[in-house]
Design an enzyme around this catalytic site. Structure first.
Site, PDB file in Angstrom:
ATOM      1  N   ILE A 115      25.721  39.014  39.775  1.00  0.00           N
ATOM      2  CA  ILE A 115      24.756  37.937  39.516  1.00  0.00           C
ATOM      3  C   ILE A 115      24.367  37.239  40.830  1.00  0.00           C
ATOM      4  CG2 ILE A 115      24.455  35.692  38.372  1.00  0.00           C
ATOM      5  CD1 ILE A 115      26.379  36.732  36.157  1.00  0.00           C
ATOM      6  N   LYS A 161      35.098  26.778  33.177  1.00  0.00           N
ATOM      7  CA  LYS A 161      33.636  26.820  33.072  1.00  0.00           C
ATOM      8  C   LYS A 161      33.090  25.540  32.423  1.00  0.00           C
ATOM      9  CE  LYS A 161      32.745  30.716  35.155  1.00  0.00           C
ATOM     10  NZ  LYS A 161      31.883  30.761  36.349  1.00  0.00           N
ATOM     11  N   THR A 218      27.700  43.432  34.889  1.00  0.00           N
ATOM     12  CA  THR A 218      28.255  43.449  36.258  1.00  0.00           C
ATOM     13  C   THR A 218      29.672  44.001  36.195  1.00  0.00           C
ATOM     14  OG1 THR A 218      29.353  41.295  36.172  1.00  0.00           O
ATOM     15  CG2 THR A 218      27.013  41.286  36.763  1.00  0.00           C
ATOM     16  N   ASP A 237      36.485  31.998  51.626  1.00  0.00           N
ATOM     17  CA  ASP A 237      37.297  32.049  50.397  1.00  0.00           C
ATOM     18  C   ASP A 237      37.166  30.702  49.697  1.00  0.00           C
ATOM     19  OD1 ASP A 237      39.251  32.022  48.434  1.00  0.00           O
ATOM     20  OD2 ASP A 237      40.776  32.968  49.693  1.00  0.00           O
ATOM     21  N   VAL A 238      36.576  30.692  48.518  1.00  0.00           N
ATOM     22  CA  VAL A 238      36.296  29.407  47.851  1.00  0.00           C
ATOM     23  C   VAL A 238      37.560  28.711  47.328  1.00  0.00           C
ATOM     24  CG1 VAL A 238      33.909  29.981  47.216  1.00  0.00           C
ATOM     25  CG2 VAL A 238      35.763  30.412  45.573  1.00  0.00           C
ATOM     26  N   VAL A 240      26.922  39.655  31.067  1.00  0.00           N
ATOM     27  CA  VAL A 240      25.951  40.215  32.011  1.00  0.00           C
ATOM     28  C   VAL A 240      26.504  41.540  32.540  1.00  0.00           C
ATOM     29  CG1 VAL A 240      24.686  39.788  34.155  1.00  0.00           C
ATOM     30  CG2 VAL A 240      25.267  37.863  32.649  1.00  0.00           C
ATOM     31  N   TYR A 300      39.882  30.187  31.515  1.00  0.00           N
ATOM     32  CA  TYR A 300      38.505  30.473  31.958  1.00  0.00           C
ATOM     33  C   TYR A 300      37.538  29.486  31.289  1.00  0.00           C
ATOM     34  CZ  TYR A 300      34.199  33.161  32.857  1.00  0.00           C
ATOM     35  OH  TYR A 300      32.936  33.556  33.259  1.00  0.00           O
ATOM     36  N   ARG A 341      34.724  37.063  50.061  1.00  0.00           N
ATOM     37  CA  ARG A 341      35.908  37.331  50.903  1.00  0.00           C
ATOM     38  C   ARG A 341      35.814  38.676  51.620  1.00  0.00           C
ATOM     39  NH1 ARG A 341      39.835  36.756  45.949  1.00  0.00           N
ATOM     40  NH2 ARG A 341      38.031  37.927  45.201  1.00  0.00           N
TER      41      ARG A 341
HETATM   42  P1  NDP Z   1      31.319  39.818  40.255  1.00  0.00           P
HETATM   43  O1  NDP Z   1      32.774  40.140  40.152  1.00  0.00           O
HETATM   44  O2  NDP Z   1      30.394  40.872  40.705  1.00  0.00           O
HETATM   45  O3  NDP Z   1      31.108  38.570  41.210  1.00  0.00           O
HETATM   46  C1  NDP Z   1      32.084  37.650  41.560  1.00  0.00           C
HETATM   47  C2  NDP Z   1      31.852  37.258  43.008  1.00  0.00           C
HETATM   48  O4  NDP Z   1      32.686  36.154  43.333  1.00  0.00           O
HETATM   49  C3  NDP Z   1      32.176  38.400  43.970  1.00  0.00           C
HETATM   50  O5  NDP Z   1      31.100  38.567  44.864  1.00  0.00           O
HETATM   51  C4  NDP Z   1      33.423  37.933  44.686  1.00  0.00           C
HETATM   52  O6  NDP Z   1      33.423  38.366  46.035  1.00  0.00           O
HETATM   53  C5  NDP Z   1      33.289  36.413  44.582  1.00  0.00           C
HETATM   54  N1  NDP Z   1      34.598  35.764  44.615  1.00  0.00           N
HETATM   55  C6  NDP Z   1      35.612  35.879  43.722  1.00  0.00           C
HETATM   56  N2  NDP Z   1      36.661  35.171  44.120  1.00  0.00           N
HETATM   57  C7  NDP Z   1      36.312  34.585  45.295  1.00  0.00           C
HETATM   58  C8  NDP Z   1      36.984  33.747  46.210  1.00  0.00           C
HETATM   59  N3  NDP Z   1      38.257  33.346  46.030  1.00  0.00           N
HETATM   60  N4  NDP Z   1      36.308  33.322  47.311  1.00  0.00           N
HETATM   61  C9  NDP Z   1      35.047  33.714  47.517  1.00  0.00           C
HETATM   62  N5  NDP Z   1      34.355  34.513  46.708  1.00  0.00           N
HETATM   63  C10 NDP Z   1      34.997  34.952  45.608  1.00  0.00           C
HETATM   64  O7  NDP Z   1      30.893  39.277  38.828  1.00  0.00           O
HETATM   65  P2  NDP Z   1      29.604  38.492  38.298  1.00  0.00           P
HETATM   66  O8  NDP Z   1      28.462  38.666  39.201  1.00  0.00           O
HETATM   67  O9  NDP Z   1      29.475  38.872  36.888  1.00  0.00           O
HETATM   68  O10 NDP Z   1      30.110  36.967  38.329  1.00  0.00           O
HETATM   69  C11 NDP Z   1      29.446  35.917  38.998  1.00  0.00           C
HETATM   70  C12 NDP Z   1      29.667  34.619  38.243  1.00  0.00           C
HETATM   71  O11 NDP Z   1      29.052  34.726  36.972  1.00  0.00           O
HETATM   72  C13 NDP Z   1      31.128  34.252  37.971  1.00  0.00           C
HETATM   73  O12 NDP Z   1      31.323  32.876  38.209  1.00  0.00           O
HETATM   74  C14 NDP Z   1      31.309  34.569  36.513  1.00  0.00           C
HETATM   75  O13 NDP Z   1      32.307  33.780  35.904  1.00  0.00           O
HETATM   76  C15 NDP Z   1      29.922  34.228  35.993  1.00  0.00           C
HETATM   77  N6  NDP Z   1      29.592  34.848  34.704  1.00  0.00           N
HETATM   78  C16 NDP Z   1      29.602  36.211  34.557  1.00  0.00           C
HETATM   79  C17 NDP Z   1      29.298  36.782  33.327  1.00  0.00           C
HETATM   80  C18 NDP Z   1      29.304  38.256  33.097  1.00  0.00           C
HETATM   81  O14 NDP Z   1      29.294  38.682  31.929  1.00  0.00           O
HETATM   82  N7  NDP Z   1      29.285  39.098  34.108  1.00  0.00           N
HETATM   83  C19 NDP Z   1      28.959  35.930  32.176  1.00  0.00           C
HETATM   84  C20 NDP Z   1      28.956  34.522  32.459  1.00  0.00           C
HETATM   85  C21 NDP Z   1      29.261  34.015  33.680  1.00  0.00           C
HETATM   86  P3  NDP Z   1      34.779  38.755  46.827  1.00  0.00           P
HETATM   87  O15 NDP Z   1      35.664  39.456  45.847  1.00  0.00           O
HETATM   88  O16 NDP Z   1      34.330  39.636  47.947  1.00  0.00           O
HETATM   89  O17 NDP Z   1      35.350  37.470  47.326  1.00  0.00           O
END
Ligand code: NDP
Length: 249
Positions: free
Chosen positions: A16, A151, A182, A55-56, A180, A147, A36
């Site tokens: 997303i 949220k 992903t 890193d958030v 979504v 979770y 990260r």
């Molecule tokens: P992804 O797993 O593709 O994206 C998650 C992203 O968050 C990754 O790019 C990851 O990068 C980053 N991330 C995770 N932990 C950390 C950290 N500690 N520090 C920095 N970056 C971090 O999944 P989505 O795109 O689906 O998710 C994106 C958002 O959408 C999330 O908040 C999720 O809860 C929300 N969401 C998703 C839904 C779905 O069905 N897919 C539905 C509703 C909400 P990296 O690992 O490199 O750090």
């Protein structure tokens, strides 16, 4: 539309976040994506998208990361706290380590990202904060209380800030997607299949069926809502949690 605006999208290297980063860059914004894994960020950067490793879950990392983004591309005027993890566990299996990991990523991370970005945004004449929450920010998600709480917390943060900054040129909204298409859905299909003793295909079908229109949502559909919130005429939309889920929850 967004020429001269700097957007920061956490978790912008995948899913997303990447769709949002691309939509904002296509509209003319200079976009900083964070995450990260540097190799993931590097691969998708270019064409108006640069990256900062951050890193958030680490306050100092967020402070340094946002400062570096501002030094490179100017004040953050569009802030998208999107980085998140989605994992479910029953309460009796939710130890403090698991609870803290979910909260640290989804809620602490959003708080630090917004706080650090606001420092620069407030020196400008226009700004948008758009958090990527979830349908789980509005209703309980079975088997995923931590979770769900994280949220809901993001929406509380957004609503509180929208009140604090009333009458300013800054708005605060959340988008709340259903399932979504992903990596999160792929990973969760595997986890649900293992927990419930069903196939991954069946687990995926359960998630598809949970969306009211019976299909997974494309990341670009979430990005389109974010783009709209940055577009002309969106100034009066503030403190909202917008469902992108194919129907009402
Ligand atoms: P992804 O797993 O593709 O994206 C998650 C992203 O968050 C990754 O790019 C990851 O990068 C980053 N991330 C995770 N932990 C950390 C950290 N500690 N520090 C920095 N970056 C971090 O999944 P989505 O795109 O689906 O998710 C994106 C958002 O959408 C999330 O908040 C999720 O809860 C929300 N969401 C998703 C839904 C779905 O069905 N897919 C539905 C509703 C909400 P990296 O690992 O490199 O750090």
């Amino acid at each position: 539309m967004l020429d001269g605006k700097h957007a920061l999208v956490t978790g912008g290297g995948t899913g997303i976040g990447l769709a949002i980063a691309r939509a904002l860059a296509d509209a003319g914004a200079q976009v900083t994506i964070t995450g990260r894994r540097e190799s993931v960020l590097e691969e998708v950067s270019g064409g108006g998208i640069t990256y900062v490793v951050m890193d958030v879950t680490d306050e100092e990392s967020v402070q340094d990361g946002v400062a570096a983004a501002v030094a490179n591309s100017g004040p953050v005027q569009i802030c998208v706290p999107n980085a998140g993890i989605a994992e479910g566990r029953a309460l009796h299996k939710t130890d403090t380590e698991f609870w803290r990991r979910i909260m640290a990523t989804n809620l602490d991370g959003a708080f630090w990202t917004v706080r650090e970005s606001l420092g620069s945004m407030r020196k400008t004449e226009w700004g948008r904060v758009i958090a990527v929450s979830s349908i789980a920010g509005l209703k309980g998600l079975k088997g995923a209380a931590a979770y769900t709480a994280s949220k809901h917390g993001m929406i509380g943060l957004i609503r509180g800030l929208s009140e604090d900054y009333l009458g300013t040129p800054f708005t605060f909204n959340a988008v709340c997607p259903g399932y979504v298409d992903t990596e999160i859905v792929t990973r969760n299909a595997k986890a649900i299949a293992e927990r419930a003793g069903i196939s991954r295909g069946e687990a995926r079908e359960m998630m598809v069926g949970a969306n009211k229109h019976g299909r997974l949502i494309a990341p670009e559909e979430v990005a389109a809502a974010v783009l709209w919130l940055c577009g002309p005429g969106s100034d009066s939309v503030n403190g909202q949690a917008i469902e992108i889920a194919g129907g009402q929850f």
